[in-house]
Design an enzyme around this catalytic site. Structure first.
Site, PDB file in Angstrom:
ATOM      1  N   ARG A 198      -1.466 -96.317  18.949  1.00 32.46           N
ATOM      2  CA  ARG A 198      -0.330 -95.427  18.729  1.00 32.46           C
ATOM      3  C   ARG A 198      -0.660 -93.966  18.987  1.00 32.46           C
ATOM      4  NH1 ARG A 198       1.011 -98.210  13.225  1.00 32.46           N
ATOM      5  NH2 ARG A 198       1.169-100.284  14.080  1.00 32.46           N
ATOM      6  N   VAL A 199      -1.925 -93.588  18.908  1.00 40.43           N
ATOM      7  CA  VAL A 199      -2.237 -92.174  19.108  1.00 40.43           C
ATOM      8  C   VAL A 199      -3.270 -91.915  20.191  1.00 40.43           C
ATOM      9  CG1 VAL A 199      -1.632 -91.496  16.780  1.00 40.43           C
ATOM     10  CG2 VAL A 199      -3.961 -92.187  17.276  1.00 40.43           C
TER      11      VAL A 199
END
Lengths: 518, 181
Positions: A365-366
């Site tokens: 996600r990051v």
């Protein structure tokens, strides 16, 4: 002789100066029950939750349940010689582990005591094993990459420093290998690695340590291990003490990678403790706070703000699933806490796709913002390529005639899967990953037979190492793709010399004549 | 889950204490309970026999009546109730808790004093004064124990606090101090 005796007495005198002959009031309780690594004690009226207690046999315990009549205590160490009626003393302290540079290269138990036979660890610093995670203002977003050296991960699910990326899969799908390869690849990357083995077979842990030592990775690694024969409380605290050791470096502006192998066993150990402490069981018999067990642990891995030194702690928690069941209690919990997951599948593993990463189900996600530009460019279409390949793959099995576009997609997909395969303990530096993925996405590999891609890759790397080192160094230093023309030319000049014939005599120019059209 | 003995002791003990306080019979009730404890300590089986099923009710009746006979009406009522609720085996815990509440109110401390040799009366008196000062108590009841294994010094143990001034502990501390460095 007399001189020697004087010396000794002088030394002892000096040490005894520190001896404080003060009468202290100890608060004590009486053991009313002991067994299975836990004890109950009556008394101890003013004890605090999580306070360290000392038993009369020298073992330590931690107060867990404070009830009207007694205190539930988990015992770290021997409990077979604690008897009913023994006294338990308050210490007024909380559980701490030794931390610092001297721990690096050592194998320790969750209390920080060495178990590698290399002697005492001379460190003066300690940290509490339970520590509040950094808050909103103390963090910054993840912006530096953590190179795992695995093409499939660095391209598809990139991990940034300070990220928590879950590695999940059935038993025997190569979870531990992902961790070991990642640790091996941290050499020279200014990283300190902590490998926390929870309930792993001692023989397995021994093998991992030997592997790390062989590749020179123990020079920057701490191994914390709590074997299956240790009592459950030690398994329960192992990841917390590993985190405490990592925090010491993180808060000093350094970068840490911590691997929890694996958290399902820790959850099982905590369940055992909780049931013995008579806490009410919930779903799958886990106690009510099993979510908090993992969330407070993983929150401690963070990327600190520049004001705090900009250190980071990247966590790779592992979860073992049963029959690929992601919807079990612990997997869903940990998936929701982490910043993405790498999903390893056993059918991929057995069909030879290793690392057996399921590109469709794995996400980060990051990490994307932490990828270097060159990698972002070459890996951009990879995920889509793979997805459309998987979709067409089953369709193509019907054997009907396919149009050229579909054929091309299938071809590319097959080669993508092949390129993403990687042998164990052979992490690749990022510039070489960019090189092979560039060749793939720009169609250079489309003409190479699938079974020769491995050889193609090795020779491509060797060619660039000897003829175009400057291009590789350029990618490494700037993080950008080199000039396209120059790059293409270099690859083309390699392609001209590459023999796509049957790979009977590898790398021998003499068999050029026998090459068959493909 | 069955209540444990401490919880039972606390509930009955508190009720009895508050009742005695209301009726202003604290002292006499305390005296009687001490006598009751004496009876139960002399006959270790008594509590169990009155609770379990070895005897039937008609057989238990004379025993409980005999036990009650010497006490005041309020203690008689208490014993009858405890008996009916089948809590006779926990009576010592009830008395213990009553005593704890009584001591707390009167600021009395029960101290177990361990020494290597027996204390003289003068020493005991001096020690109890010191203990009273240290724990802010009005009165200290000393229960002395002689244990030559502590070599010298004194260990004072109250409800949940221990002041360990024994030579044995000091030597052990010095030993660990010297070995750790």
């Amino acid at each position: 002789m007399s001189i020697k005796a004087e010396e000794i007495s002088a030394l002892i005198k000096q040490q005894l100066e520190h001896y404080d002959d003060q009468l202290v009031v100890d608060e004590v309780g009486t053991v009313t029950y002991v067994g299975d690594g836990i004890a109950r004690a009556h008394g101890l009226n003013n004890v605090m939750a999580n306070e360290l207690l000392s038993f009369s046999n020298g073992s330590y315990g931690v107060a867990q349940n404070l009830e009207t009549n007694d205190v539930g205590i988990i015992i770290f160490g021997r409990f077979d010689d604690i008897r009913e009626g023994d006294t338990v003393k308050r210490t007024g302290r909380i559980l701490e582990v030794p931390v610092g540079e001297d721990m690096i290269g050592r194998v320790v138990n969750p209390l920080g005591q060495p178990i590698d036979g290399l002697g005492e660890i001379k460190t003066t610093k300690t940290r509490p094993i339970e520590f509040k995670a950094p808050g909103v203002m103390q963090r910054q977003s993840v912006n530096e990459p953590l190179q795992t050296g695995l093409k499939a991960i660095d391209a598809l699910v990139p991990i940034g420093r300070g990220q928590r990326e879950l590695v999940i899969g059935d038993r025997k799908t190569g979870k531990t290998s992902v961790a070991i390869d990642t640790i091996i690849n941290q050499k020279g990357q200014n990283m300190i690695c902590i490998y926390v083995a929870i309930g792993q077979k001692e023989s397995t842990v021994k093998n991992q340590i030997e592997t790390l030592r062989k590749y020179g990775a123990m020079d920057y690694t701490i191994v914390v291990t709590a074997g299956p024969s240790e009592p459950a409380p030690l398994l329960y605290i192992a990841p917390y003490s590993g985190s405490a050791m990592g925090e010491e470096f993180m808060y000093n502006g350094k970068h840490v990678l911590i691997v929890f192998d694996d958290l399902s066993k820790q959850a099982a150990a905590y369940r055992e403790i909780s049931l013995l402490l008579r806490r009410p069981p919930g779903r799958e018999a886990y106690p009510g706070d099993v979510f908090y067990l993992h969330s407070r642990l993983l929150e401690r891995s963070a990327k600190l703000s520049d004001a705090l030194g900009g250190g980071s702690m990247t966590a790779l928690p592992f979860i073992e699933t049963q029959a690929d069941d992601l919807s079990a209690y612990i997997p869903t919990n940990v998936i929701s806490i982490t910043d993405g997951q790498i999903f390893l599948k056993s059918d991929l593993f057995y069909s030879g796709t290793r690392p057996a990463i399921d590109a469709g189900a794995s996400v980060s996600r990051v990490g994307g913002s932490a990828q270097i530009k060159a990698m972002k460019k070459v890996a951009g279409t990879l995920r889509v390529d793979l997805a459309s390949y998987r979709e067409l793959e089953s369709f193509a099995q019907f054997g009907s005639d396919l149009d050229a576009a579909t054929q091309a997609k299938l071809n590319r997909g097959r080669r993508t899967v092949e390129v993403l395969k990687q042998p164990i303990h052979k992490p690749l530096p990022v510039e070489k990953q960019v090189l092979i993925l560039y060749a793939l996405t720009h169609g250079y590999i489309d003409a190479i037979p699938v079974d020769q891609i491995g050889r193609y890759q090795d020779e491509l790397f060797a060619f660039f190492d000897s003829n175009h080192k400057d291009i590789l160094d350029g990618i490494h230093e700037t993080g950008n793709l080199p000039d396209e023309k120059e790059f293409n030319q270099a690859i083309e000049s390699f392609m001209a010399g590459f023999d796509t014939g049957e790979a009977s005599v590898v790398g021998d120019d003499a068999d050029d004549d026998q090459s068959q059209a493909n | 889950m069955a209540l444990d003995k401490y919880t039972i002791g606390r509930r009955y003990g508190k009720a009895l204490f508050e009742l005695a306080e209301e009726n202003d019979t604290l002292e006499s009730t305390f005296e009687e309970l001490m006598a009751l404890r004496h009876v139960f300590e002399d006959n270790a089986e008594l509590g169990d026999i009155l609770t379990d099923t070895r005897l039937n009710l008609t057989e238990k009746k004379p025993i409980i009546d005999g036990l009650k006979a010497n006490f005041s009406p309020s203690i008689q009522a208490f014993l009858q109730m405890v008996f009916e609720y089948k809590r006779m085996s926990d009576i010592l815990f009830i008395v213990d808790h009553f005593e704890a509440l009584y001591d707390e109110k009167k600021k009395i401390i029960l101290a177990e004093v361990t020494t290597a040799i027996a204390l003289t009366d003068a020493q005991q008196e001096k020690l109890s004064q010191q203990i009273a000062k240290r724990f802010e108590a009005n009165e200290v009841k000393i229960d002395s124990v002689v244990d030559p294994a502590i070599i010298g010094g004194v260990i004072v143990k109250t409800a949940d606090k221990v002041v360990d001034g024994s030579l044995r502990t000091k030597l052990a501390n010095i030993e660990s101090l010297l070995l750790n460095k």
